[in-house]
Design a protein around this motif. Structure first.
Motif, PDB file in Angstrom:
ATOM      1  N   HIS A 117       0.837  -1.184   0.000  1.00 14.50           N
ATOM      2  CA  HIS A 117       0.000   0.000   0.000  1.00 14.50           C
ATOM      3  C   HIS A 117       0.882   1.247   0.000  1.00 14.50           C
ATOM      4  CE1 HIS A 117      -2.785  -2.996   1.847  1.00 14.50           C
ATOM      5  NE2 HIS A 117      -3.649  -2.387   1.059  1.00 14.50           N
ATOM      6  N   THR A 118       0.323   2.364  -0.403  1.00 12.42           N
ATOM      7  CA  THR A 118       1.063   3.624  -0.327  1.00 12.42           C
ATOM      8  C   THR A 118       1.426   3.931   1.125  1.00 12.42           C
ATOM      9  OG1 THR A 118      -0.071   4.467  -2.285  1.00 12.42           O
ATOM     10  CG2 THR A 118       0.974   6.089  -0.834  1.00 12.42           C
TER      11      THR A 118
ATOM     12  N   SER B 159      -4.626  -7.012   9.112  1.00  9.12           N
ATOM     13  CA  SER B 159      -4.953  -7.044   7.679  1.00  9.12           C
ATOM     14  C   SER B 159      -4.898  -8.467   7.145  1.00  9.12           C
ATOM     15  CB  SER B 159      -3.982  -6.156   6.893  1.00  9.12           C
ATOM     16  OG  SER B 159      -4.084  -4.811   7.291  1.00  9.12           O
ATOM     17  N   ALA B 160      -3.905  -9.241   7.601  1.00  8.18           N
ATOM     18  CA  ALA B 160      -3.798 -10.638   7.163  1.00  8.18           C
ATOM     19  C   ALA B 160      -4.960 -11.465   7.696  1.00  8.18           C
ATOM     20  CB  ALA B 160      -2.468 -11.226   7.623  1.00  8.18           C
ATOM     21  N   LEU B 161      -5.344 -11.217   8.948  1.00  5.85           N
ATOM     22  CA  LEU B 161      -6.477 -11.945   9.516  1.00  5.85           C
ATOM     23  C   LEU B 161      -7.771 -11.567   8.787  1.00  5.85           C
ATOM     24  CD1 LEU B 161      -5.676 -11.722  13.344  1.00  5.85           C
ATOM     25  CD2 LEU B 161      -5.244 -13.637  11.788  1.00  5.85           C
ATOM     26  N   GLU B 162      -7.909 -10.293   8.443  1.00  2.00           N
ATOM     27  CA  GLU B 162      -9.090  -9.863   7.699  1.00  2.00           C
ATOM     28  C   GLU B 162      -9.164 -10.557   6.345  1.00  2.00           C
ATOM     29  OE1 GLU B 162     -10.984  -5.558   6.564  1.00  2.00           O
ATOM     30  OE2 GLU B 162      -8.955  -5.993   5.833  1.00  2.00           O
ATOM     31  N   LYS B 163      -8.032 -10.627   5.651  1.00  3.81           N
ATOM     32  CA  LYS B 163      -8.023 -11.285   4.340  1.00  3.81           C
ATOM     33  C   LYS B 163      -8.361 -12.765   4.477  1.00  3.81           C
ATOM     34  CE  LYS B 163      -5.325 -11.593   0.081  1.00  3.81           C
ATOM     35  NZ  LYS B 163      -4.098 -11.119  -0.625  1.00  3.81           N
ATOM     36  N   ALA B 164      -7.853 -13.401   5.530  1.00  4.94           N
ATOM     37  CA  ALA B 164      -8.181 -14.805   5.766  1.00  4.94           C
ATOM     38  C   ALA B 164      -9.673 -14.973   6.036  1.00  4.94           C
ATOM     39  CB  ALA B 164      -7.360 -15.332   6.937  1.00  4.94           C
ATOM     40  N   LYS B 165     -10.245 -14.066   6.839  1.00  7.98           N
ATOM     41  CA  LYS B 165     -11.676 -14.141   7.120  1.00  7.98           C
ATOM     42  C   LYS B 165     -12.502 -14.006   5.840  1.00  7.98           C
ATOM     43  CE  LYS B 165     -13.926 -14.027  10.332  1.00  7.98           C
ATOM     44  NZ  LYS B 165     -14.674 -15.099  11.041  1.00  7.98           N
ATOM     45  N   HIS B 166     -12.125 -13.078   4.987  1.00  5.03           N
ATOM     46  CA  HIS B 166     -12.862 -12.884   3.739  1.00  5.03           C
ATOM     47  C   HIS B 166     -12.756 -14.108   2.834  1.00  5.03           C
ATOM     48  CE1 HIS B 166     -12.700  -8.195   4.113  1.00  5.03           C
ATOM     49  NE2 HIS B 166     -13.574  -8.751   4.933  1.00  5.03           N
TER      50      HIS B 166
ATOM     51  N   GLN C 134      -7.456   1.212   5.194  1.00 10.69           N
ATOM     52  CA  GLN C 134      -7.101   1.243   3.772  1.00 10.69           C
ATOM     53  C   GLN C 134      -8.331   1.215   2.869  1.00 10.69           C
ATOM     54  OE1 GLN C 134      -4.068   1.636   2.742  1.00 10.69           O
ATOM     55  NE2 GLN C 134      -2.679   0.916   4.341  1.00 10.69           N
ATOM     56  N   THR C 135      -9.521   0.921   3.431  1.00 15.59           N
ATOM     57  CA  THR C 135     -10.722   0.811   2.601  1.00 15.59           C
ATOM     58  C   THR C 135     -11.874   1.592   3.227  1.00 15.59           C
ATOM     59  OG1 THR C 135     -11.593  -1.164   3.703  1.00 15.59           O
ATOM     60  CG2 THR C 135     -10.006  -1.516   1.922  1.00 15.59           C
ATOM     61  N   PRO C 136     -12.763   2.176   2.407  1.00 18.52           N
ATOM     62  CA  PRO C 136     -13.926   2.885   2.958  1.00 18.52           C
ATOM     63  C   PRO C 136     -14.812   1.971   3.807  1.00 18.52           C
ATOM     64  CG  PRO C 136     -13.615   3.447   0.646  1.00 18.52           C
ATOM     65  CD  PRO C 136     -12.664   2.323   0.941  1.00 18.52           C
TER      66      PRO C 136
ATOM     67  N   GLY D 299     -15.927  -2.231   9.305  1.00 19.27           N
ATOM     68  CA  GLY D 299     -14.892  -3.155   9.748  1.00 19.27           C
ATOM     69  C   GLY D 299     -15.298  -4.608   9.588  1.00 19.27           C
ATOM     70  N   THR D 300     -14.411  -5.473  10.033  1.00 21.36           N
ATOM     71  CA  THR D 300     -14.613  -6.917   9.912  1.00 21.36           C
ATOM     72  C   THR D 300     -14.508  -7.562  11.277  1.00 21.36           C
ATOM     73  OG1 THR D 300     -13.623  -6.929   7.697  1.00 21.36           O
ATOM     74  CG2 THR D 300     -13.738  -9.045   8.856  1.00 21.36           C
ATOM     75  N   ALA D 301     -15.532  -8.323  11.651  1.00 24.48           N
ATOM     76  CA  ALA D 301     -15.450  -9.107  12.886  1.00 24.48           C
ATOM     77  C   ALA D 301     -14.458 -10.241  12.660  1.00 24.48           C
ATOM     78  CB  ALA D 301     -16.822  -9.662  13.245  1.00 24.48           C
ATOM     79  N   LEU D 302     -13.495 -10.396  13.549  1.00 27.15           N
ATOM     80  CA  LEU D 302     -12.430 -11.376  13.333  1.00 27.15           C
ATOM     81  C   LEU D 302     -12.645 -12.677  14.101  1.00 27.15           C
ATOM     82  CD1 LEU D 302      -9.234  -9.102  13.313  1.00 27.15           C
ATOM     83  CD2 LEU D 302     -10.550  -9.963  11.366  1.00 27.15           C
ATOM     84  N   THR D 303     -12.906 -12.602  15.373  1.00 21.42           N
ATOM     85  CA  THR D 303     -12.934 -13.813  16.196  1.00 21.42           C
ATOM     86  C   THR D 303     -14.282 -14.525  16.101  1.00 21.42           C
ATOM     87  OG1 THR D 303     -11.289 -12.997  17.758  1.00 21.42           O
ATOM     88  CG2 THR D 303     -12.794 -14.671  18.570  1.00 21.42           C
TER      89      THR D 303
END
Length: 757
Positions: free
Chosen positions: A73-74, A240-247, A270-272, A278-282
Motif C-alpha cells: 500500500h502507499t 490485515s492478514a487476519l481480515e483477508k483470511a476471514k474474507h 485502507q478501505t472505505p 470493519g470486519t469481525a475477526l474472532t
C-alpha cells in the motif's frame, strides 16, 4: 510545526477510565498517528518519512517484525509503526547542553516517557568515575576507554555484549564476530526475554527455531488460532492478514485472558468499508486463565485422538517420531483438571474441537502469553503436537507462527547473536576469518544479570535497547548494573538505562533506520529478517540528526580495531566503508545467505530456506518431527491472591512509552493501573478506583512491591490480573524463569494487594 518536548514529567497518579473499545484501527488510529507524527516531525517531514516506511525502496519500520506482501500500500504502516518512526525521525535534539542541565541524578528520577520525548542524542557522551554529569567526548577517546576496560579484564568472559532486536544483520554479524575474536560467547539478547521459549521448543520438535508459515499461508488457512497475543496493539498490520483470511472463509479462535479490541473487530483504514464497519475477526473467544494453554491443547489432542479418522496417519507414519508415547500421555488428559487449569466451559472447548476437526489447514499464532511462563517450552511443544496430529506442518495454509516482536530480533539470532552457538556455525566463522572462537557457552540475559550482581561481569555493552527497563526484578537488575566497571549504550534516544550506570559510562549515538547512511564507500543500506524469514534491504532517507553520529556497523568496526589492535586480521576498516563486504562474508558463513548481495538487491528481497515448510524435512536428532510427552502444568494460586501478567499499553512499544493512554482498554492519562475481574475485586475488597500496592510472592520470600496502582474493574479471566511493564517488572523475580529457555516468567506472577501507603 513540530512541538517542543515536555519540560516536566506529567502527573501519572490519577488515570481516567472510560469504557473499553471493541474495534481496532479505523479513523481514530489514523488521526492519532498523524497527530503524534506532526508533534515529532512537522507536516512536511511526516509525509516524506511515512511514505517510505516498509516500501521496497524505503526503510524497514523500527517497530515490529510483521512481514509485507509483494504488493505494498502507499501507506504501509500501522499506528504504532507511525509512532516508532516519528520518535526516531523527531526534530527534537538532546545536546551536550541538555546533559549539563540534567545530571544523572535528575535523569534517574524522570519517567521513561519524559526521557524518550526529549529527542535524538547528538554526540558521544561520557560519565567519568565519581561524576554525576555526562560530558561530550570524541569518538576516538570513547573507543580508547572501551579498549582500556576490556583489556584490563581478567577474562573475556567478564564482558557482556547485549543486542536489541533493532540491530541490522550487518551490525549483528560484526558484533558477534568481534565478541568471539575477543574471546567470549557472552551475547545475551532481547530474544532471551521473549521468544527463547519458542526457539527451544521448535528446535527440539521440528528442527528449526522459527515459524513455518508465510503471509500467503495465513491467507489460505481454514482455521487460525491466536493464542497469548494481542495483535491490535503489538502487531497491528497482522490484522490485515487476519481480515483477508476471514474474507476467504477462515475461522479464528482467540485464546487470551483479556478480550482485545483488535481481535474483536478490525476497521481497516485502507478501505472505505473498513473505516465505516470493519470486519469481525474472532469466531470463538476462549478466555483462558493465565498459564492454562498447555492443558487446553493437551485436551484438544486427546479429543482429536478419540475422533475416528481425525489423525493424519500417513503424515504421522512417514514424518514423525514419538507418536505412541505422546498418544498414551495425551489420552490421560482429564476434563476436570483441564477446566480447572483453563477456567473454560466444556461447551466452549467442544466448539473449538468442532472448528479444529472442520479445518484441513490450521495455523497457530502465539506471542508472549505462551512464552513467559515456567512451563512455556512444554506448552509450545504441545502446540506442535496439536499441529502434527493432523499434518499441519509443511503444507500451504498450515503451520507454526510465533509472532516476533521487534523488527530484526529473528535476524540477529540468524547472524549468530546467541550465547549457545551451534558448533557448525563457529566452525564456519573460524574458517572464514582465521580465528578460534570459544566453544563454552556464554551468558543469556538472566545469567548476565546474575554475573553483574555477583561481580563475575564488569563491562556491559549494549547495541540498542533499554536493558534495565526490559529486564525482570528491577531493583536487583539496577543494583547489578551499578556494580559494573563500565556500561556502554549504543542509542538513538535517551532511556532509563542511561541513568543506571557502572562506575563509568558511555552513550554512543547512532544512526536510525530512517537516516541516510553514507560511508567512504558511498551510500549504504542494511538488511533485516522479518518474522517469516524474509530478508530485505532497508534504506533511510533523512539527513542524520547530527554530523557526529556513527552507524552501528561503524561503531562495532572501530571498537574492534581499538580493542583488538593490529593483531586482528579481520578487515574492520573495509567493513565500515562498504557493507557489501560484510554481506559477502555472511554469505560464506550463514546457511541460506549464498549470493547475499545479488539476492537482496532484488525488490522485496528473498526468503530463507526452511526444511519443515519447504519439503517436510525435519533437521532434528531423529531426522523427523518429534512428538513430545510432558506432564501438564499450570500455575497454582494461593487463596486471596491473583495471577498477574505484565503487558503493554497501546501507547507503548516494548519499553518505549509514546504516551499515557491505552485507548482500546479505556485508560487515559496514566499507566499505574491494575486490571482486575470485578468478581475477584469484590472478593478481595478492591473497589473500582481504589489505590493499592501490588506485592509479589515467590518462594525466595523476598518482598517485591509496586506501589500506588489504581484498581480498574475489567473483564479479565477469573483469578487473573494485568498491569503494564516496565512499571511491574519489579515484581518478576530474577530466578523465576521458564524451564529450558530461562525466559523470565512475566506472565504468571503471584501477587497480593495491600492498601496504598
Amino acid at each position: 510545526m513540530a512541538t517542543k518536548p515536555p519540560t516536566g514529567d506529567p502527573v501519572q497518579d490519577a488515570p481516567q477510565v472510560q469504557e473499553a473499545q471493541h474495534a481496532a484501527a479505523g479513523l481514530p488510529a489514523v488521526a492519532h498517528s498523524l497527530l503524534m507524527a506532526r508533534q515529532q516531525m512537522g507536516l512536511g517531514r511526516t509525509a516524506r518519512t511515512l511514505l517510505k516506511v516498509n516500501q521496497k525502496n524505503g526503510f524497514d519500520c523500527p517497530g515490529c517484525a510483521w512481514p509485507e506482501g509483494d504488493k505494498r500500500h502507499t501507506a504501509e504502516f500501522c499506528e504504532n509503526g507511525a509512532k516508532a518512526v516519528a520518535e526516531e525521525a523527531t526534530l527534537r535534539r538532546v545536546t551536550p547542553e541538555f546533559f549539563a542541565a540534567h545530571p544523572v541524578s535528575d535523569l534517574a528520577g524522570r519517567s521513561g516517557y519524559w526521557l524518550g520525548q526529549q529527542g535524538r542524542i547528538t554526540q558521544p557522551m561520557y560519565l567519568p568515575e565519581g561524576g554525576d554529569t555526562y560530558r561530550a567526548i570524541g569518538w576516538d577517546d570513547a573507543f580508547a576507554i572501551i579498549a582500556e576496560e576490556l583489556r584490563a579484564l581478567g577474562s573475556p568472559d567478564e564482558a557482556l555484549f547485549y543486542t536489541s532486536g533493532r540491530t541490522s544483520n550487518e551490525a549483528a554479524f560484526l558484533l558477534q564476530l568481534f565478541a568471539r575474536e575477543y574471546g567470549t560467547n557472552n551475547l545475551p539478547d532481547c530474544s532471551n526475554m521473549c521468544h527463547e521459549s519458542s526457539g527451544s521448543a521448535l528446535v527440539e520438535t521440528i528442527g528449526v527455531g522459527k515459524g513455518s508459515v508465510s503471509l500467503e499461508d495465513l491467507h489460505q488457512a481454514d482455521l487460525i488460532i491466536v493464542a497469548g497475543q494481542n495483535p491490535g496493539t503489538n502487531h497491528p498490520r497482522m490484522l490485515s492478514a487476519l481480515e483477508k483470511a476471514k474474507h476467504a472463509g477462515a475461522k479464528i479462535i482467540s485464546v487470551n485472558p483479556l478480550p482485545e479490541a483488535g481481535l474483536e473487530r478490525f476497521k481497516n483504514p485502507q478501505t472505505p468499508q473498513g473505516m465505516i464497519k470493519g470486519t469481525a475477526l474472532t469466531d470463538l473467544f476462549l478466555q483462558i486463565r493465565l498459564g492454562g494453554d498447555q492443558a487446553l491443547f493437551r485436551l484438544l489432542n486427546k479429543l482429536v485422538l478419540e475422533t475416528e479418522g481425525a489423525v493424519d496417519t500417513a503424515f504421522v507414519d512417514e514424518h514423525t517420531h514419538g507418536y505412541e508415547e505422546f498418544a498414551r500421555t495425551a489420552r490421560e488428559a482429564d476434563w476436570g483438571e483441564t477446566l480447572t487449569a483453563t477456567g473454560l466451559d466444556r461447551a466452549d472447548i467442544e466448539k473449538a474441537l468442532g472448528l479444529v476437526l472442520a479445518s484441513e489447514r490450521t495455523i497457530v499464532c502465539w506471542a508472549m502469553g505462551l512464552t513467559q511462563h515456567k512451563h512455556s517450552v512444554p506448552t509450545i511443544r504441545e502446540v506442535v503436537n496439536f499441529l502434527l496430529l493432523r499434518g499441519n506442518i509443511g503444507r500451504p495454509g498450515a503451520g507454526v507462527c510465533p509472532v516476533r516482536g521487534h523488527s530484526n530480533v529473528q535476524g540477529d539470532r540468524t547472524m549468530g547473536i546467541y550465547e549457545r552457538p551451534a558448533p557448525a556455525f563457529l566452525d564456519a566463522l573460524d574458517r572464514e576469518f582465521g580465528i578460534t572462537s570459544p566453544r563454552h557457552h556464554g551468558y543469556d540475559v538472566v545469567r548476565a544479570i546474575r554475573a553483574l550482581r555477583d561481580g563475575d561481569a564488569k563491562v556491559f555493552f549494549a547495541m540498542g535497547g533499554n536493558f534495565v527497563a526490559a529486564t525482570p526484578d528491577t531493583d536487583v537488575t539496577e543494583a547489578a548494573m551499578r556494580r559494573a566497571r563500565l556500561t556502554v549504550h549504543v542509542s538513538t534516544k535517551l532511556n532509563r538505562s542511561h541513568a543506571v550506570t557502572g562506575s563509568r559510562a558511555l552513550i554512543l549515538p547512532t544512526l536510525g533506520r530512517t537516516d541516510k547512511d553514507v560511508q567512504a564507500g558511498g551510500k549504504q543500506f542494511v538488511t533485516v529478517e522479518d518474522s517469516m524469514s524474509m530478508v530485505h534491504a532497508s534504506r533511510g532517507n533523512l539527513t542524520p540528526a547530527s554530523p557526529h553520529l556513527l552507524s552501528e556497523p561503524a561503531i562495532v568496526a572501530r571498537m574492534a580495531r581499538a580493542v583488538l589492535g593490529p593483531g586482528s586480521k579481520t578487515p574492520w576498516e573495509e567493513f565500515e566503508k562498504d557493507y557489501g563486504t560484510i554481506r559477502d562474508r555472511i554469505s560464506r558463513v550463514v546457511p541460506g545467505f549464498e549470493d547475499f548481495n545479488a539476492r537482496v538487491a532484488r525488490p522485496g528481497g528473498f526468503t530463507l530456506p526452511h526444511g519443515p515448510r519447504d519439503a517436510r524435512r525435519f533437521p532434528t536428532a531423529t531426522g523427523k518431527a518429534n512428538f513430545t510427552a510432558a506432564p501438564v502444568e499450570y500455575p497454582e494460586l494461593p487463596e486471596g491472591r491473583l495471577l498477574l501478567q505484565t503487558l503493554r499499553s497501546h501507547d507503548q512499544y516494548n519499553t518505549t512509552i509514546y504516551g499515557l493512554d491505552d485507548r482500546y482498554r479505556g485508560i487515559k492519562d496514566g499507566r499505574r493501573v491494575v486490571l482486575v475481574n470485578p468478581d475477584d475485586a469484590r472478593a478481595l475488597g478492591l473497589a473500582d478506583g481504589a489505590y493499592t500496592d501490588l506485592v509479589g510472592e515467590w518462594k525466595d520470600g523476598t518482598e517485591r512491591r509496586a506501589p500506588g496502582f489504581r484498581v480498574v474493574h475489567y473483564p479479565t479471566a477469573r483469578g487473573c490480573a494485568a498491569a503494564y511493564y516496565p512499571e511491574t517488572n519489579v515484581l518478576v523475580p530474577l530466578d523465576s524463569t521458564a524451564d529450558t529457555s530461562n525466559t523470565p516468567a512475566s506472565k504468571s506472577v503471584v501477587v497480593r494487594f495491600e492498601p496504598a501507603g
